[in-house]
Design an enzyme around this catalytic site. Sequence first.
Site, mmCIF file in Angstrom:
data_model
loop_
_atom_site.group_PDB
_atom_site.id
_atom_site.type_symbol
_atom_site.label_atom_id
_atom_site.label_comp_id
_atom_site.label_asym_id
_atom_site.label_seq_id
_atom_site.Cartn_x
_atom_site.Cartn_y
_atom_site.Cartn_z
ATOM 1 N N SER A 163 -1.224 2.270 8.559
ATOM 2 C CA SER A 163 -0.860 3.608 8.108
ATOM 3 C C SER A 163 -1.831 4.608 8.716
ATOM 4 C CB SER A 163 -0.933 3.675 6.575
ATOM 5 O OG SER A 163 -0.629 4.971 6.113
ATOM 6 N N HIS A 218 0.845 -1.197 0.000
ATOM 7 C CA HIS A 218 0.000 0.000 0.000
ATOM 8 C C HIS A 218 0.880 1.246 0.000
ATOM 9 C CE1 HIS A 218 0.471 1.355 4.231
ATOM 10 N NE2 HIS A 218 0.548 0.078 4.532
ATOM 11 N N ASP A 251 0.674 9.020 3.902
ATOM 12 C CA ASP A 251 1.371 8.587 5.102
ATOM 13 C C ASP A 251 2.134 7.292 4.836
ATOM 14 O OD1 ASP A 251 1.443 9.556 8.015
ATOM 15 O OD2 ASP A 251 1.173 7.400 8.213
ATOM 16 N N THR A 252 2.357 6.545 5.913
ATOM 17 C CA THR A 252 3.162 5.326 5.908
ATOM 18 C C THR A 252 2.865 4.381 4.748
ATOM 19 O OG1 THR A 252 2.989 5.487 8.304
ATOM 20 C CG2 THR A 252 3.941 3.475 7.407
ATOM 21 N N VAL A 253 3.918 3.912 4.074
ATOM 22 C CA VAL A 253 3.759 2.865 3.064
ATOM 23 C C VAL A 253 4.076 1.529 3.725
ATOM 24 C CG1 VAL A 253 4.424 4.438 1.221
ATOM 25 C CG2 VAL A 253 6.166 2.974 2.254
#
Length: 380
Positions: A288, A44, A230-232
Amino acid sequence: MEAAGSLGPGDPQPPGTAEGTAPMERSGREAASEEKSVGFVLVHAGAGYHSESKAKEYKQVCKKACQKAIEKLQAGALAVDVVTAALIELEDSPFTNAGMGSNLNLSGDIECDASTMDGKSLNFGAVGALRGIKNPILVANKLLSEAQKGKLSAGRIPPCFLVGEGAYKWAVDHGIVPCPPDIMATKFSLSAFRKNRRKLELAEKVETEMIQTKKRREVSENTNVTASLDTVGAVVVDHEGNVAAAVSSGGLAMKHPGRVGQAAVYGCGCWAENTSGPNVYSTAVSTSGCGEHLVRTMLARECSVALQAEDAHQALLETMQKKFVLEFLWSHTTESMCVGYMSTQDGKAKTHISRLPPGAVAGQSLAIEGGVCRLRSPVT
């Protein structure tokens, strides 16, 4: 917030044996080669807003990460190394908030968080507020692998989580090449930083002049810094049935220097656990979202526990008595989420941008999607 990529290979046996034996006319070498080709990856590109104008770029990033992971799986690599390879592709993209092109903090610097977990050994490696390293996931992976070697000299316990300057020095000492800060920032991240800094300066000026609490609150709500992804992350199952998960993030835009988010925190950013004992399913989870909220929830681990107890999986479990099936899910409360997934039997990766339905309010609504993948064809 967003929880992405829950994997659930439900059969207690690893995928290499779930389908039984190969036809007798095949040689042992051919059968071993076929077993090594089994695997799956889901990636993602972070929570936030994925504009329609850049949908192609977001999907391409996920596709490249899936393809790199599948190449590793087909070569026989184990899950923890495959998930790292997928994350490197995501970190190297200028369209993600991880590694290259990450959000800048209040001081104009890039500080990254990353972590990874091996479902077989339950070992974990993480870095927080790390500067000067192009791929922070490499350091997290190195911490995990070094810890597996056992105690250091004089019986010292090897670290699994390092932050700041200590993390940087450890990485360089262990052969990871540093990266000049000016290369880490991209035109997009620098532009966003300048825009956000102007907004903050304006907000602080207005708030100083405001007397009424209500007016100060209205100004704050209308001058939020530019939203960013945001976070992958990624989750992987390999030919031995091992699962692994990983996450990487540049953190919130205009964050305070030294801030560490959920991407680096045990049980919050990612979780991976092979089938064992009471666990009917092997699970791998990557999350995330806003770290300040997620670090108080242990979201990744909680998702893994919930998957074990979910009654809806009973039908899937009955199916798995005859063939190996893998279920994958993603969910988000943000406006959108971009994912990609691929198995070793697929010719190309599938990508999808999940969006909240029309009229739904981000932060107050939840979207849950997913699918089922059979990793092996029935052998007759």
